[in-house]
Structures are given as structure tokens and as C-alpha cells.
Design a protein around this motif. Structure first.
Motif, PDB file in Angstrom:
ATOM      1  N   ASN A   9       0.851  -1.191   0.000  1.00  0.00           N
ATOM      2  CA  ASN A   9       0.000   0.000   0.000  1.00  0.00           C
ATOM      3  C   ASN A   9       0.888   1.243   0.000  1.00  0.00           C
ATOM      4  N   LEU A  10       0.690   2.148  -0.965  1.00  0.00           N
ATOM      5  CA  LEU A  10       1.540   3.341  -1.045  1.00  0.00           C
ATOM      6  C   LEU A  10       1.443   4.212   0.203  1.00  0.00           C
ATOM      7  N   LEU A  11       0.375   4.057   0.967  1.00  0.00           N
ATOM      8  CA  LEU A  11       0.280   4.777   2.236  1.00  0.00           C
ATOM      9  C   LEU A  11       1.433   4.384   3.152  1.00  0.00           C
ATOM     10  N   ALA A  12       1.913   3.147   3.022  1.00  0.00           N
ATOM     11  CA  ALA A  12       3.041   2.684   3.841  1.00  0.00           C
ATOM     12  C   ALA A  12       4.290   3.506   3.561  1.00  0.00           C
ATOM     13  N   LEU A  13       4.521   3.824   2.297  1.00  0.00           N
ATOM     14  CA  LEU A  13       5.697   4.623   1.943  1.00  0.00           C
ATOM     15  C   LEU A  13       5.568   6.039   2.507  1.00  0.00           C
ATOM     16  N   ALA A  14       4.363   6.589   2.450  1.00  0.00           N
ATOM     17  CA  ALA A  14       4.141   7.923   3.017  1.00  0.00           C
ATOM     18  C   ALA A  14       4.396   7.909   4.521  1.00  0.00           C
ATOM     19  N   VAL A  15       3.960   6.838   5.181  1.00  0.00           N
ATOM     20  CA  VAL A  15       4.187   6.713   6.622  1.00  0.00           C
ATOM     21  C   VAL A  15       5.682   6.646   6.917  1.00  0.00           C
ATOM     22  N   LEU A  16       6.411   5.841   6.162  1.00  0.00           N
ATOM     23  CA  LEU A  16       7.855   5.714   6.374  1.00  0.00           C
ATOM     24  C   LEU A  16       8.561   7.060   6.175  1.00  0.00           C
ATOM     25  N   SER A  17       8.138   7.806   5.155  1.00  0.00           N
ATOM     26  CA  SER A  17       8.790   9.089   4.869  1.00  0.00           C
ATOM     27  C   SER A  17       8.488  10.133   5.938  1.00  0.00           C
ATOM     28  N   THR A  18       7.436   9.910   6.723  1.00  0.00           N
ATOM     29  CA  THR A  18       7.069  10.831   7.804  1.00  0.00           C
ATOM     30  C   THR A  18       7.727  10.428   9.116  1.00  0.00           C
ATOM     31  N   ILE A  19       7.620   9.160   9.437  1.00  0.00           N
ATOM     32  CA  ILE A  19       8.104   8.686  10.737  1.00  0.00           C
ATOM     33  C   ILE A  19       9.631   8.616  10.779  1.00  0.00           C
ATOM     34  N   LEU A  49      -4.825   3.444   7.864  1.00  0.00           N
ATOM     35  CA  LEU A  49      -3.554   3.782   8.493  1.00  0.00           C
ATOM     36  C   LEU A  49      -3.235   2.813   9.627  1.00  0.00           C
ATOM     37  N   TYR A  50      -4.251   2.484  10.416  1.00  0.00           N
ATOM     38  CA  TYR A  50      -4.066   1.543  11.537  1.00  0.00           C
ATOM     39  C   TYR A  50      -3.535   0.206  11.010  1.00  0.00           C
ATOM     40  N   THR A  51      -4.168  -0.288   9.934  1.00  0.00           N
ATOM     41  CA  THR A  51      -3.769  -1.576   9.365  1.00  0.00           C
ATOM     42  C   THR A  51      -2.376  -1.514   8.770  1.00  0.00           C
ATOM     43  N   VAL A  52      -2.077  -0.427   8.042  1.00  0.00           N
ATOM     44  CA  VAL A  52      -0.771  -0.280   7.398  1.00  0.00           C
ATOM     45  C   VAL A  52       0.342  -0.246   8.449  1.00  0.00           C
ATOM     46  N   ALA A  59       6.185  -6.615   9.521  1.00  0.00           N
ATOM     47  CA  ALA A  59       7.209  -6.828   8.499  1.00  0.00           C
ATOM     48  C   ALA A  59       8.598  -6.402   8.970  1.00  0.00           C
ATOM     49  N   GLY A  60       8.657  -5.738  10.124  1.00  0.00           N
ATOM     50  CA  GLY A  60       9.943  -5.317  10.665  1.00  0.00           C
ATOM     51  C   GLY A  60      10.394  -3.944  10.219  1.00  0.00           C
ATOM     52  N   PHE A  61       9.493  -3.174   9.597  1.00  0.00           N
ATOM     53  CA  PHE A  61       9.853  -1.833   9.129  1.00  0.00           C
ATOM     54  C   PHE A  61       9.642  -0.772  10.212  1.00  0.00           C
ATOM     55  N   LEU A  62       8.785  -1.067  11.180  1.00  0.00           N
ATOM     56  CA  LEU A  62       8.549  -0.187  12.320  1.00  0.00           C
ATOM     57  C   LEU A  62       8.661  -1.011  13.597  1.00  0.00           C
ATOM     58  N   GLU A  63       8.961  -0.325  14.709  1.00  0.00           N
ATOM     59  CA  GLU A  63       8.992  -1.011  15.993  1.00  0.00           C
ATOM     60  C   GLU A  63       8.409  -0.108  17.070  1.00  0.00           C
ATOM     61  N   VAL A  64       7.814  -0.707  18.068  1.00  0.00           N
ATOM     62  CA  VAL A  64       7.207   0.034  19.171  1.00  0.00           C
ATOM     63  C   VAL A  64       8.305   0.487  20.126  1.00  0.00           C
ATOM     64  N   VAL A  65       8.261   1.768  20.503  1.00  0.00           N
ATOM     65  CA  VAL A  65       9.273   2.296  21.424  1.00  0.00           C
ATOM     66  C   VAL A  65       8.647   2.856  22.700  1.00  0.00           C
ATOM     67  N   THR A  82      12.711   1.332  11.597  1.00  0.00           N
ATOM     68  CA  THR A  82      13.865   0.459  11.830  1.00  0.00           C
ATOM     69  C   THR A  82      14.856   0.610  10.675  1.00  0.00           C
ATOM     70  N   ASP A  83      16.009  -0.019  10.810  1.00  0.00           N
ATOM     71  CA  ASP A  83      16.976   0.001   9.708  1.00  0.00           C
ATOM     72  C   ASP A  83      16.381  -0.647   8.462  1.00  0.00           C
ATOM     73  N   ALA A  84      15.616  -1.736   8.667  1.00  0.00           N
ATOM     74  CA  ALA A  84      14.963  -2.387   7.529  1.00  0.00           C
ATOM     75  C   ALA A  84      13.943  -1.457   6.880  1.00  0.00           C
ATOM     76  N   GLY A  85      13.274  -0.643   7.710  1.00  0.00           N
ATOM     77  CA  GLY A  85      12.320   0.322   7.185  1.00  0.00           C
ATOM     78  C   GLY A  85      12.990   1.399   6.360  1.00  0.00           C
ATOM     79  N   ARG A  86      14.160   1.840   6.777  1.00  0.00           N
ATOM     80  CA  ARG A  86      14.908   2.843   6.007  1.00  0.00           C
ATOM     81  C   ARG A  86      15.327   2.275   4.651  1.00  0.00           C
ATOM     82  N   VAL A  87      15.771   1.032   4.652  1.00  0.00           N
ATOM     83  CA  VAL A  87      16.166   0.380   3.401  1.00  0.00           C
ATOM     84  C   VAL A  87      14.963   0.247   2.469  1.00  0.00           C
TER      85      VAL A  87
END
Length: 215
Positions: A9-19, A49-52, A59-65, A82-87
Motif C-alpha cells: 500500500n503506497l500509504l506505507a511509503l508515506a508513513v515511512l517518509s514521515t516517521i 492507516l491503523y492496518t498499514v 514486516a519489521g519496518f517499524l517497531e514500538v518504542v 527500523t533500519d529495515a524500514g529505512r532500506v
């Protein structure tokens, strides 16, 4: 060819670019995306957004802190990339910039069966579309003009592209309509004849196929 992604879902990329800027909870992510006008590029719905976010964490792209609570509101879980999320973010961006992919456009779907309507009606409908595009273009130009000078151009290029695509669509639609009005559209007389004779779509298709076979 685009690769298969764990969360596509392209929303995932938008989330990564924000977070990537700092850890955030889901509401803050949505708020930031809307403040930056990303809701014009894609539908940002709370449920989606909740689901994404959940899927990206799996998938290991985000982690709870951590988490926080504001008064009586439900506890908000805070995520970080995460580092995997940046990649994934960088790789996905490279793919989008380099690999053309067919995109479904409602206008194209209508154009593909243009023959079911008489030319005179199509002229009228294209005129209505041009009026609507004109209003959309007016807003898009004003919004881009308001942002130009206040934000670096680096953060406006997607708006520039959107405006260019709208202008191109309007120009092409106007050209098609002009051809129909002037009578220079190839096959216009036959198209009119089909409707003057009250031919059914199946008969029109058969007529076209016969013509192709004869040529």
C-alpha cells in the motif's frame, strides 16, 4: 517490473517518509500527512492507516518504542522506523522513480467505449469535463503558488507534476473535442451513422471487425 513488497500500500511509503523524522503515534502520523497535503495524493483513512502501521510493524519496518496517554483518551502506541524500514523506503522510492507502471484511469475507461455514445453528446460531455478541469486547475495553481517560496521546491515537485498532468489532460481533451466539432476526427461520419441507424453496441463491434478484416 515492480517487485513484490511485504506491504504494498503506497500509504506505507508515506508513513515511512514521515516517521523517519522522529518516533510518532498513529494519530500524529495522520495529522502530519494531512498538514503536508499528502491527503491530496492518496486517501488517508484512520482504519487504513491503523492496518498499514500494524503490517509494517509485523514486516519489521517499524517497531514500538513506548506509549503515551492524553487525559481520558486511549493509550497511544509510539513507533519508530527500523533500519529495515529505512532500506525499504529508499528502495521503494528508487523503484517508483525508475519503473513505469500502468495506472488505471477512469477517463481512459470511458474513452475505451466512446463509440456507445453519439458524437454530439460526447462533445457536450467533454465540454463539461473541461469546465471541471478548469476549476480544478485554478485551485491547483493557486495552492502551488501559495506554497512556492514558503517551502523548498524539493517538497513541491509532486504538486508540480500533478499540475502538469492536469494541464496535459485538459489540452488533450480540448484537442479531441475540437476535432469532433470541426469534423476532422477520423471515422466521425461512420460513428454518426451507427447512431443515426440505431445500431446496437454488438452490431457496431461487428461492423468494426468487418472493416478491420477487409483492410
Amino acid at each position: 517490473m515492480a517487485k513484490k513488497r511485504k506491504v504494498d500500500n503506497l500509504l506505507a511509503l508515506a508513513v515511512l517518509s514521515t516517521i523517519v523524522e522522529r518516533p510518532m503515534h498513529r494519530y500524529e502520523i495522520a495529522q502530519t500527512l494531512c498538514e503536508r497535503g499528502k491527503d491530496r495524493d492518496m486517501a488517508i483513512k484512520w482504519g487504513s492507516l491503523y492496518t498499514v502501521v500494524q503490517n509494517m510493524a509485523k514486516a519489521g519496518f517499524l517497531e514500538v518504542v513506548g506509549s503515551e496517554r492524553d487525559g481520558a483518551r486511549p493509550e497511544r502506541v509510539i513507533y519508530r522506523i527500523t533500519d529495515a524500514g529505512r532500506v525499504e523506503m529508499a528502495d521503494w522510492t528508487r523503484e517508483l522513480l525508475t519503473t513505469p507502471e500502468p495506472e488505471h484511469h477512469r477517463f481512459v475507461a470511458g474513452l475505451s467505449i466512446l463509440a456507445v455514445l453519439p458524437p454530439a453528446e460526447v462533445i457536450e460531455l467533454l465540454g463539461a469535463r473541461l469546465d471541471a478541469l478548469g476549476r480544478i486547475l485554478e485551485v491547483a495553481r493557486r495552492e502551488l503558488g501559495d506554497l512556492t517560496g514558503t517551502l523548498p521546491r524539493l517538497f513541491l515537485v509532486e504538486s508540480e507534476f500533478g499540475l502538469a498532468m492536469l494541464e496535459a489532460e485538459a489540452a488533450w481533451t480540448r484537442s479531441l473535442r475540437d476535432e469532433l466539432i470541426e469534423g476532422s476526427f477520423d471515422g466521425l461520419a461512420q460513428w454518426r451513422d451507427w447512431h443515426d441507424r440505431g445500431m446496437r453496441p454488438s452490431e457496431v463491434t461487428a461492423s468494426i471487425e468487418r472493416g478491420v478484416a477487409e483492410n
